[in-house]
Design a protein around this motif. Structure first.
Motif, short mmCIF file in Angstrom:
data_model
loop_
_atom_site.label_atom_id
_atom_site.label_comp_id
_atom_site.label_asym_id
_atom_site.label_seq_id
_atom_site.Cartn_x
_atom_site.Cartn_y
_atom_site.Cartn_z
N ALA A 13 0.83 -1.20 0.00
CA ALA A 13 0.00 0.00 0.00
C ALA A 13 0.87 1.26 0.00
O ALA A 13 0.56 2.24 -0.68
N HIS A 14 1.95 1.23 0.77
CA HIS A 14 2.87 2.36 0.82
C HIS A 14 3.49 2.62 -0.55
O HIS A 14 3.59 3.77 -1.00
N ILE A 15 3.86 1.56 -1.25
CA ILE A 15 4.45 1.72 -2.58
C ILE A 15 3.40 2.20 -3.57
O ILE A 15 3.66 3.06 -4.42
N ARG A 16 2.17 1.67 -3.46
CA ARG A 16 1.11 2.13 -4.36
C ARG A 16 0.84 3.62 -4.19
O ARG A 16 0.64 4.34 -5.16
N GLU A 17 0.86 4.08 -2.93
CA GLU A 17 0.65 5.51 -2.68
C GLU A 17 1.76 6.34 -3.32
O GLU A 17 1.51 7.41 -3.89
N ALA A 18 2.99 5.84 -3.24
CA ALA A 18 4.12 6.56 -3.84
C ALA A 18 3.98 6.61 -5.36
O ALA A 18 4.27 7.64 -5.99
N ARG A 30 13.77 3.65 -6.80
CA ARG A 30 12.90 4.05 -5.69
C ARG A 30 12.08 2.87 -5.17
O ARG A 30 11.89 2.70 -3.97
N PHE A 31 11.58 2.04 -6.09
CA PHE A 31 10.85 0.84 -5.68
C PHE A 31 11.75 -0.06 -4.82
O PHE A 31 11.33 -0.55 -3.77
N MET A 32 12.96 -0.29 -5.25
CA MET A 32 13.89 -1.15 -4.52
C MET A 32 14.18 -0.59 -3.13
O MET A 32 14.22 -1.33 -2.14
N ALA A 33 14.36 0.72 -3.06
CA ALA A 33 14.63 1.35 -1.76
C ALA A 33 13.46 1.15 -0.80
O ALA A 33 13.65 0.83 0.38
N MET A 34 12.24 1.32 -1.29
CA MET A 34 11.08 1.13 -0.42
C MET A 34 10.90 -0.33 -0.05
O MET A 34 10.56 -0.65 1.10
N ALA A 35 11.11 -1.23 -1.00
CA ALA A 35 10.94 -2.66 -0.72
C ALA A 35 11.91 -3.15 0.35
O ALA A 35 11.59 -4.02 1.15
N LEU A 36 13.11 -2.57 0.37
CA LEU A 36 14.13 -3.03 1.31
C LEU A 36 14.17 -2.25 2.62
O LEU A 36 14.44 -2.83 3.68
N TYR A 37 13.89 -0.93 2.57
CA TYR A 37 14.25 -0.08 3.70
C TYR A 37 13.12 0.73 4.30
O TYR A 37 13.37 1.51 5.22
N THR A 38 11.88 0.58 3.83
CA THR A 38 10.78 1.31 4.47
C THR A 38 10.73 0.94 5.95
O THR A 38 10.62 -0.24 6.30
N PRO A 39 10.80 1.93 6.85
CA PRO A 39 10.85 1.63 8.29
C PRO A 39 9.71 0.72 8.74
O PRO A 39 8.54 0.98 8.47
N GLY A 40 10.08 -0.37 9.41
CA GLY A 40 9.11 -1.30 9.97
C GLY A 40 8.49 -2.25 8.98
O GLY A 40 7.82 -3.22 9.38
N VAL A 184 8.34 1.14 -12.36
CA VAL A 184 7.29 0.29 -11.80
C VAL A 184 5.97 1.04 -11.81
O VAL A 184 5.90 2.22 -11.45
N VAL A 185 4.92 0.34 -12.22
CA VAL A 185 3.55 0.85 -12.16
C VAL A 185 2.69 -0.16 -11.41
O VAL A 185 3.12 -1.28 -11.15
N MET A 186 1.50 0.25 -11.07
CA MET A 186 0.58 -0.69 -10.42
C MET A 186 -0.04 -1.61 -11.46
O MET A 186 -0.40 -1.18 -12.56
N ALA A 187 -0.14 -2.88 -11.13
CA ALA A 187 -0.74 -3.84 -12.04
C ALA A 187 -2.24 -3.62 -12.12
O ALA A 187 -2.89 -3.47 -11.09
N PRO A 188 -2.78 -3.62 -13.32
CA PRO A 188 -4.24 -3.52 -13.45
C PRO A 188 -4.89 -4.83 -13.04
O PRO A 188 -4.27 -5.89 -13.08
N THR A 189 -6.14 -4.75 -12.64
CA THR A 189 -6.89 -5.98 -12.39
C THR A 189 -7.27 -6.59 -13.73
O THR A 189 -7.20 -5.95 -14.79
N LEU A 190 -7.67 -7.83 -13.69
CA LEU A 190 -8.02 -8.53 -14.93
C LEU A 190 -9.13 -7.82 -15.68
O LEU A 190 -9.11 -7.73 -16.90
#
Length: 400
Positions: A13-18, A30-40, A184-190
């Motif tokens: 959700a945090h990445i989607r908001e970004a 930026r995606f890699m940084a958030m995936a690895l280092y987003t606090p908590g 990176v973009v958000m994947a669409p639903t089917l």
């Protein structure tokens, strides 16, 4: 072992908001940084075990990968001989370790070097890893300290084992003869996939073929860019690779802050002419989970490590341009052999000898992993021309 949804869903959700805030597309770095280092939430910022010999499902296991210090204490003991020489040559008494992981390397260096170290400073952004390091290194009391950012000035010997590979990279893709930056973009639903498009001028690539039906999945998408790899890639075939601005900026920062001392960085990677070889057309980004590898960095975000190989030519050039003197560059095997990793091996148990072989065998870590060394070279602290022990034989600096 599946990570509880409470970890991955908030991170997704945090990445989607970004992505939404950025207009529908973010760079892979930026995606890699958030995936690895987003606090908590990020892979290295959550309370889970990453380092160790045994994967989940094995008694005493639960780790995703093993690093050299966990394989054998002889790794740290050999590196300590190089660190001891560098401390003496530079007249310093401090060691700085970046990304100390489980604390195993710090323990090995502290045990081997004893009073030669006045202070051992760990730079680690992960609060959970810091907690484990504090527990492991409690016996050294105030000799060990932790910081989350560098001071304006520092001195001593800097070590970093598998630090550069975890620094976010930018992806560049040559598609139909045109260079693009892959983000990176958000994947669409089917149900809405035919209407979901990347930002204007972009194109969905690779991951677009995977049409998922839930919201926690991301896709790659390309955007026009003026960025290029540092070497021209021969051929017009489709080609995916990485550039490493953050790792190179890290080395430049070290050169700016380190007033006296040396730096030793150990990681997997290649010199530039091998990194951007025409046949290396799928890049080097890979993921680690439960001691297995996969190349899908967009799936199960936060549950696995994401890394990329290191372009050591770029690292060397960044250091030189910032004022460092390159001490040497060689394979991990040659470096450890130069530092006496095999001394007294005839007296150790077979199990330990097997682990040491993993460190130096060409088909294990010995050849894929490389070591680069720097020394401060400035008017205030001119380089004295000392020969670093680890590069005494088999130096490959001429290949960078």
């Amino acid at each position: 072992m599946t990570t509880p949804p409470s970890l991955t869903s908030p991170l997704a959700a945090h990445i989607r908001e970004a992505i939404t805030a950025a207009g529908g597309w973010i760079g892979f770095d930026r995606f890699m940084a958030m995936a690895l280092y987003t606090p908590g939430l990020g892979y290295y910022a959550r309370d889970a075990r990453q380092f160790g010999l045994m994967p989940a499902g094995v008694k005493g296991g639960g780790s995703d990968f093993v690093t050299a210090p966990e394989l054998s204490p002889r790794f740290g003991q050999a590196l300590a001989r190089q660190v001891a020489q560098a401390l003496a040559a530079t007249g310093t008494t401090e060691v700085w370790e970046f990304g100390a992981g489980s604390g195993a390397l710090a323990q090995q260096l502290l045990e081997a070097l004893g009073p030669q170290i006045r202070r051992y400073t760990i730079v680690d952004l992960s609060g959970s890893l810091q907690a484990r390091q504090r527990e492991r290194l409690a016996a050294w009391g105030d000799t060990v300290q932790w910081v989350s950012q560098l001071p304006a000035q520092m001195q001593g010997v800097v070590v970093g084992n598998e630090v550069l590979d975890a620094m976010p990279v930018q992806l560049l893709a040559q598609v139909d003869g045109v260079w693009q930056e892959r983000g990176v973009v958000m994947a669409p639903t089917l149900s809405t996939s035919s209407d979901a498009l990347p930002p204007e001028g972009g194109r969905v690539s690779l991951g677009a073929a995977r049409r998922e039906t839930h919201d926690d999945v991301f896709l790659y998408a390309d955007q026009p860019t003026a960025l290029r790899p540092p070497l021209d890639v021969a051929g017009s075939h489709d080609y995916l690779t990485e550039i490493h601005p953050q790792a190179e900026a890290f080395v430049r920062t070290l050169a700016d802050r380190l007033q006296a001392g040396a730096v030793f960085l150990l990681d997997y990677g290649f010199p530039e002419h091998e990194y951007y070889h025409p046949q290396r057309s799928m890049g080097t980004v890979m993921c680690h989970r439960a001691h297995l590898l996969d190349a899908d960095a967009l799936q199960d975000v936060g549950e696995k490590d994401i890394t990329a190989h290191v372009n050591f030519s770029g690292i060397a050039l960044a250091g030189q341009e910032a004022g460092f003197q390159v001490l040497g560059y060689t394979s991990q095997a040659r470096f450890l052999l130069n530092c006496g990793v095999l001394a007294g091996m005839e007296d150790v148990p077979l199990a330990e000898r097997v682990m040491v072989q993993k460190l130096i065998n060409e088909h294990e870590m010995g050849e894929l992993f490389k070591v680069i060394g720097f020394a401060v070279d400035s008017k205030a602290c001119p380089w004295s021309g000392w020969q670093a022990l680890g590069f005494a034989q088999g130096d490959r600096s001429h290949t960078l």
